[in-house]
Design a protein around this motif. Structure first.
Motif, PDB file in Angstrom:
ATOM      1  N   SER A  59     -17.366  26.882 -44.017  1.00 22.08           N
ATOM      2  CA  SER A  59     -17.560  25.869 -45.048  1.00 22.08           C
ATOM      3  C   SER A  59     -16.431  24.837 -45.017  1.00 22.08           C
ATOM      4  N   THR A  60     -16.772  23.609 -44.631  1.00 25.23           N
ATOM      5  CA  THR A  60     -15.730  22.568 -44.587  1.00 25.23           C
ATOM      6  C   THR A  60     -15.303  22.180 -46.016  1.00 25.23           C
ATOM      7  N   TRP A  61     -16.263  22.280 -46.971  1.00 26.21           N
ATOM      8  CA  TRP A  61     -15.881  21.950 -48.353  1.00 26.21           C
ATOM      9  C   TRP A  61     -14.875  22.965 -48.872  1.00 26.21           C
ATOM     10  N   MET A  62     -15.056  24.250 -48.515  1.00 26.20           N
ATOM     11  CA  MET A  62     -14.106  25.277 -48.966  1.00 26.20           C
ATOM     12  C   MET A  62     -12.742  25.052 -48.294  1.00 26.20           C
ATOM     13  N   ALA A  63     -12.778  24.753 -46.977  1.00 28.79           N
ATOM     14  CA  ALA A  63     -11.523  24.502 -46.251  1.00 28.79           C
ATOM     15  C   ALA A  63     -10.800  23.287 -46.833  1.00 28.79           C
ATOM     16  N   THR A  64     -11.578  22.352 -47.391  1.00 31.92           N
ATOM     17  CA  THR A  64     -10.973  21.155 -47.995  1.00 31.92           C
ATOM     18  C   THR A  64     -10.425  21.471 -49.384  1.00 31.92           C
ATOM     19  N   CYS A 237     -11.466  18.170 -57.964  1.00 32.86           N
ATOM     20  CA  CYS A 237     -12.744  17.890 -58.658  1.00 32.86           C
ATOM     21  C   CYS A 237     -13.744  17.301 -57.669  1.00 32.86           C
ATOM     22  N   ALA A 238     -13.276  16.371 -56.822  1.00 33.18           N
ATOM     23  CA  ALA A 238     -14.179  15.759 -55.828  1.00 33.18           C
ATOM     24  C   ALA A 238     -14.728  16.839 -54.885  1.00 33.18           C
ATOM     25  N   CYS A 239     -13.887  17.786 -54.484  1.00 34.92           N
ATOM     26  CA  CYS A 239     -14.331  18.846 -53.560  1.00 34.92           C
ATOM     27  C   CYS A 239     -15.316  19.796 -54.222  1.00 34.92           C
ATOM     28  N   ILE A 240     -15.058  20.112 -55.498  1.00 37.49           N
ATOM     29  CA  ILE A 240     -15.977  21.028 -56.202  1.00 37.49           C
ATOM     30  C   ILE A 240     -17.353  20.362 -56.323  1.00 37.49           C
ATOM     31  N   ILE A 241     -17.361  19.059 -56.637  1.00 38.66           N
ATOM     32  CA  ILE A 241     -18.638  18.334 -56.695  1.00 38.66           C
ATOM     33  C   ILE A 241     -19.323  18.390 -55.318  1.00 38.66           C
ATOM     34  N   GLY A 242     -18.522  18.146 -54.253  1.00 40.28           N
ATOM     35  CA  GLY A 242     -19.081  18.180 -52.885  1.00 40.28           C
ATOM     36  C   GLY A 242     -19.626  19.550 -52.519  1.00 40.28           C
ATOM     37  N   LEU A 243     -18.890  20.596 -52.918  1.00 34.56           N
ATOM     38  CA  LEU A 243     -19.293  21.972 -52.600  1.00 34.56           C
ATOM     39  C   LEU A 243     -20.653  22.289 -53.230  1.00 34.56           C
ATOM     40  N   PHE A 244     -20.852  21.854 -54.480  1.00 32.73           N
ATOM     41  CA  PHE A 244     -22.118  22.146 -55.165  1.00 32.73           C
ATOM     42  C   PHE A 244     -23.220  21.178 -54.715  1.00 32.73           C
ATOM     43  N   ALA A 245     -22.871  19.882 -54.593  1.00 30.76           N
ATOM     44  CA  ALA A 245     -23.897  18.892 -54.224  1.00 30.76           C
ATOM     45  C   ALA A 245     -24.447  19.166 -52.824  1.00 30.76           C
ATOM     46  N   SER A 246     -23.592  19.657 -51.917  1.00 33.24           N
ATOM     47  CA  SER A 246     -24.059  19.904 -50.542  1.00 33.24           C
ATOM     48  C   SER A 246     -24.817  21.225 -50.427  1.00 33.24           C
ATOM     49  N   GLY A 247     -24.726  22.070 -51.463  1.00 30.92           N
ATOM     50  CA  GLY A 247     -25.386  23.387 -51.425  1.00 30.92           C
ATOM     51  C   GLY A 247     -24.583  24.418 -50.642  1.00 30.92           C
ATOM     52  N   TRP A 249     -22.060  26.034 -51.481  1.00 30.09           N
ATOM     53  CA  TRP A 249     -21.592  27.155 -52.301  1.00 30.09           C
ATOM     54  C   TRP A 249     -22.500  28.377 -52.130  1.00 30.09           C
ATOM     55  N   ARG A 250     -23.807  28.135 -51.763  1.00 26.82           N
ATOM     56  CA  ARG A 250     -24.737  29.266 -51.615  1.00 26.82           C
ATOM     57  C   ARG A 250     -24.382  30.111 -50.398  1.00 26.82           C
ATOM     58  N   THR A 251     -23.687  29.526 -49.422  1.00 24.50           N
ATOM     59  CA  THR A 251     -23.380  30.266 -48.186  1.00 24.50           C
ATOM     60  C   THR A 251     -22.101  31.103 -48.339  1.00 24.50           C
ATOM     61  N   LEU A 252     -21.357  30.884 -49.445  1.00 24.58           N
ATOM     62  CA  LEU A 252     -20.023  31.489 -49.532  1.00 24.58           C
ATOM     63  C   LEU A 252     -20.074  33.019 -49.619  1.00 24.58           C
ATOM     64  N   HIS A 253     -21.069  33.550 -50.341  1.00 26.46           N
ATOM     65  CA  HIS A 253     -21.136  35.002 -50.491  1.00 26.46           C
ATOM     66  C   HIS A 253     -21.399  35.663 -49.135  1.00 26.46           C
ATOM     67  N   GLY A 254     -22.352  35.081 -48.385  1.00 25.47           N
ATOM     68  CA  GLY A 254     -22.677  35.620 -47.054  1.00 25.47           C
ATOM     69  C   GLY A 254     -21.469  35.506 -46.118  1.00 25.47           C
ATOM     70  N   GLU A 255     -20.751  34.390 -46.251  1.00 33.62           N
ATOM     71  CA  GLU A 255     -19.576  34.153 -45.406  1.00 33.62           C
ATOM     72  C   GLU A 255     -18.510  35.227 -45.652  1.00 33.62           C
ATOM     73  N   MET A 256     -18.371  35.571 -46.946  1.00 33.36           N
ATOM     74  CA  MET A 256     -17.360  36.578 -47.318  1.00 33.36           C
ATOM     75  C   MET A 256     -17.746  37.953 -46.764  1.00 33.36           C
ATOM     76  N   SER A 257     -19.036  38.322 -46.887  1.00 32.85           N
ATOM     77  CA  SER A 257     -19.414  39.675 -46.446  1.00 32.85           C
ATOM     78  C   SER A 257     -19.436  39.782 -44.923  1.00 32.85           C
ATOM     79  N   SER A 258     -19.647  38.637 -44.221  1.00 31.12           N
ATOM     80  CA  SER A 258     -19.674  38.747 -42.747  1.00 31.12           C
ATOM     81  C   SER A 258     -18.334  38.339 -42.119  1.00 31.12           C
ATOM     82  N   PHE A 259     -17.306  38.111 -42.952  1.00 36.62           N
ATOM     83  CA  PHE A 259     -15.993  37.680 -42.425  1.00 36.62           C
ATOM     84  C   PHE A 259     -15.452  38.767 -41.481  1.00 36.62           C
ATOM     85  N   GLY A 260     -14.972  38.351 -40.320  1.00 36.34           N
ATOM     86  CA  GLY A 260     -14.536  39.287 -39.278  1.00 36.34           C
ATOM     87  C   GLY A 260     -13.666  40.431 -39.782  1.00 36.34           C
ATOM     88  N   LYS A 261     -12.676  40.134 -40.608  1.00 40.38           N
ATOM     89  CA  LYS A 261     -11.713  41.162 -41.041  1.00 40.38           C
ATOM     90  C   LYS A 261     -12.055  41.733 -42.416  1.00 40.38           C
TER      91      LYS A 261
END
Ligand SMILES: Nc1nc2[nH]cnc2c(=O)[nH]1
Length: 362
Positions: A59-64, A237-247, A249-261
């Motif tokens: 997630s580039t929005w999360m990295a930002t 605030c701009a990033c949080i808007i971007g994270l939700f507007a781009s959708g 945020w829905r991928t974050l849970h899957g990203e966390m459970s499949s994180f390598g470590k």
């Protein structure tokens, strides 16, 4: 300058003269602290950012967002560090409207820079990335000349050129980490975003310097923390808007459970990346306040060359001749600018001494 010549305050290339609130040793101490924070914080943040992508983060929005979201931590030093009382100045303080406008505009620029920086890190190898990042010193020199009327001494030019070479040298390094295969279009997006980030970052630093000198005009370090807190608030605030507007945020849970470590490592990576970015950002803004935007950018670029040492310690990365030469060049460029600081300091002392002499002979 000859010894018997009257020193001219406008010859001084750094802001030591405008930073009268602190003793000279305090100024040098703050300078050393900011340099250490910037080098440690940026190396840590870049390595953790790369780790996030390597382990499956996408997630580039999360990295930002993590580049600014830990700003509430800064309230601790803000309330703990005592500030010397402000001298009453002849000029009226800036209006709240102007201050809000400045923080809002700089916060949006910060968010744009951080987004492009994250995309560059995602799509480019560390080598290509370092090469393009080296261009930010050239951008900064141009902006500093036009926006801040920066005076370039031979030592400053020497420092900027050598540090640029040092960063560019990392680009010929074969074993630099990064995404193994990205499509042609993603590579082009990565290049464009990194060039954009370099230009926007340089512009942002120069505008911060301009705001400190021409509008905010405070002489205490608290103004650095205020600048960092309010611009980060806007950028987050701009990033949080971007994270939700781009959708995304829905991928974050899957990203966390499949994180390598694993999930805990995912959270820890994001938390420590956020803390490292705060350390870095306070140091970046602190160096603009203490010296100049160009100086801050030189130290940022030196940190880029030092990152391989951190990778060596943390990831047991290989060290090679190119990385060592790059670091030695960075050290040389860095020493050149520190020597300029020393010369400016000497001039400032002479000015102070000649003023005292003039007063006592009157
Ligand atoms: N573009 C850019 N953004 C940054 N954010 C923190 N450091 C840097 C840097 O060196 N370049």
């Amino acid at each position: 300058m000859a010894d018997n010549e009257e020193p001219n305050p406008t010859d001084i290339t750094i802001s030591a003269l405008s930073f009268r609130k602190y003793e000279r040793w305090q100024w040098w101490f703050l300078l050393a602290l900011c340099i250490a924070f910037l080098i440690v914080g940026q190396s840590g943040a870049v390595i953790l950012g790369r780790f996030y992508y390597d382990q499956g983060g996408n997630s580039t929005w999360m990295a930002t967002l993590v580049q600014t979201v830990a700003f509430p931590l800064l309230y601790v030093p803000f309330f703990l560090i005592p500030s010397p009382p402000e001298a009453s100045t002849s000029s009226a303080p800036p209006s709240i409207k102007i201050i809000v406008l400045i923080y809002f505009a700089l916060g949006l620029l910060l968010a744009a820079n951080n987004m492009m920086y994250s995309v560059g890190l995602l799509y480019l190898s560390a080598s290509t990335y370092s090469l393009i990042c080296a261009s930010q010193l050239a951008f900064n020199a141009v902006f500093s000349y036009f926006i801040n009327s920066e005076k370039f001494s031979a030592f400053i030019i020497n420092s900027a050129v050598i540090v640029t070479f040092s960063s560019a040298l990392l680009a010929v390094n074969e074993d630099s980490g990064g995404p193994s295969v990205v499509s042609g279009s993603k590579h082009i997006i990565g290049v464009l975003c990194t060039v954009g980030a370099s230009a926007v970052y340089s512009l942002l630093l120069c505008l911060m310097q301009l705001s400190f000198r021409k509008v905010l005009k405070k002489e205490t370090f608290s103004v650095v923390l205020e600048m960092q807190i309010y611009t980060s608030l806007v950028a987050s605030c701009a990033c949080i808007i971007g994270l939700f507007a781009s959708g995304e945020w829905r991928t974050l849970h899957g990203e966390m459970s499949s994180f390598g470590k694993g999930g805990v490592a995912y959270v820890m990576t994001l938390v420590w990346t956020a803390v490292s970015w705060q350390l870095t950002s306070v140091a970046v803004v602190g160096l603009i306040f203490l010296v100049s935007a160009l100086y801050s950018n030189v130290i940022s670029t030196v940190a880029l060359a030092v990152t391989p040492i951190a990778a060596l310690i943390v990831f047991h990365d290989k060290m090679n001749g190119v990385k060592i030469i790059s670091m030695l060049l960075a050290l040389w460029g860095f020493s050149s600018y520190i020597y300029q600081n020393y010369l400016d300091d000497l001039k400032a002392r002479r000015i102070a001494a000649s003023k005292t002499q003039n007063v006592s002979t009157c």
